[in-house]
Design an enzyme around this catalytic site. Structure first.
Site, PDB file in Angstrom:
ATOM      1  CG  ASP A   8      -2.031   1.025   1.135  1.00 24.28           C
ATOM      2  OD1 ASP A   8      -3.119   0.765   0.823  1.00 24.28           O
ATOM      3  OD2 ASP A   8      -1.716   2.223   1.588  1.00 24.28           O
ATOM      4  CG  LEU A   9       1.775   3.593  -3.642  1.00 26.02           C
ATOM      5  CD1 LEU A   9       1.343   4.215  -4.828  1.00 26.02           C
ATOM      6  CD2 LEU A   9       3.360   3.616  -3.359  1.00 26.02           C
ATOM      7  CG  ASP A  22      -3.099   3.712  -2.034  1.00 28.70           C
ATOM      8  OD1 ASP A  22      -4.326   3.022  -1.672  1.00 28.70           O
ATOM      9  OD2 ASP A  22      -2.607   4.041  -1.003  1.00 28.70           O
TER      10      ASP A  22
END
Length: 231
Positions: free
Chosen positions: A103-104, A146
């Site tokens: 996950d960004l 994301d």
């Protein structure tokens, strides 16, 4: 085809053919044998129709069902299919595999400050880097937003997994240039190992997801294993 015609007097099916310019086209073909008075084949009659566009349309539909439209990576459906195949392969080869949830970090801030167009550009560039960094046979997929997920195959121990992830994140998290300035992406990663952490594919994904949220809770830019290390 000719065996069927010899035995039954006809054949029907689909074939790919080639034009003089080298391009391929698909046809639906029906060939029937015509017999003379002595019941010997005198000639054949073939009826064909061009189904190239149908094939292209079907390929497009199949692709859209399995590929993320923004990044071109496999989507959740295709990832799940590959995970099921990978589990069977790991059982046959007596190896381990890793599911890695990425996950960004602070992605919402990128959208808020730079706009959704820049956010999409970051996602696309990050996806390209992930896909370039993984090994042949591994899978990088986008689940949505994301969130990305990796499938790493043929692992012998946890150290090998850690080495691969370190290389992947180093390549993926290099600065991404935007019109205003550069983004320095980082990712929170959760890792679950098959079969030591779970033997059911859906459970493996869920454990990797949970481990990723633990990485988020530490402020991001961490990799957390759930938690069975393999020797």
């Amino acid at each position: 085809m000719w065996q069927a015609i010899d035995e039954h007097g006809q054949w029907q099916g689909e074939v790919w053919n080639q034009k003089e310019n080298g391009s391929l086209y698909a046809i639906k073909l029906n060939i029937s044998a015509v017999y003379d008075a002595r019941q010997e084949i005198s000639h054949y009659i073939g009826i064909m129709s061009d189904i190239t566009q149908q094939k292209l349309d079907l390929a497009s539909i199949t692709k859209s069902a399995h590929i993320d439209s923004l990044t071109g990576l496999p989507n959740r459906l295709l990832f799940t299919d590959r995970l099921l195949q990978a589990v069977a392969q790991a059982d046959r080869n007596k190896t381990f595999l890793a599911v890695c949830f990425l996950d960004l970090d602070h992605f919402k801030k990128i959208n808020d400050v730079h706009g959704h167009q820049s956010g999409d550009a970051v996602l696309k560039e990050f996806a390209i880097r992930l896909d370039t960094a993984i090994r042949t046979g591994d899978t990088a997929a986008r689940l949505g937003g994301d969130e990305f997920i990796l499938l790493l195959l043929g692992l012998k121990n946890s150290a090998e997994c850690a080495t691969i992830l370190k290389r992947i994140t180093h390549m993926a998290c290099q600065p991404i240039p935007l019109p205003a300035n550069a983004i320095f992406p980082t990712a929170s990663i959760g890792v679950a190992i098959y079969p030591t952490d779970a033997t059911i594919p859906n459970n493996l994904v869920a454990l990797a997801d949970t481990a990723m949220y633990h990485a988020k809770a530490l402020g991001g830019n961490h990799t957390i294993y759930h938690h069975t290390k393999i020797a």
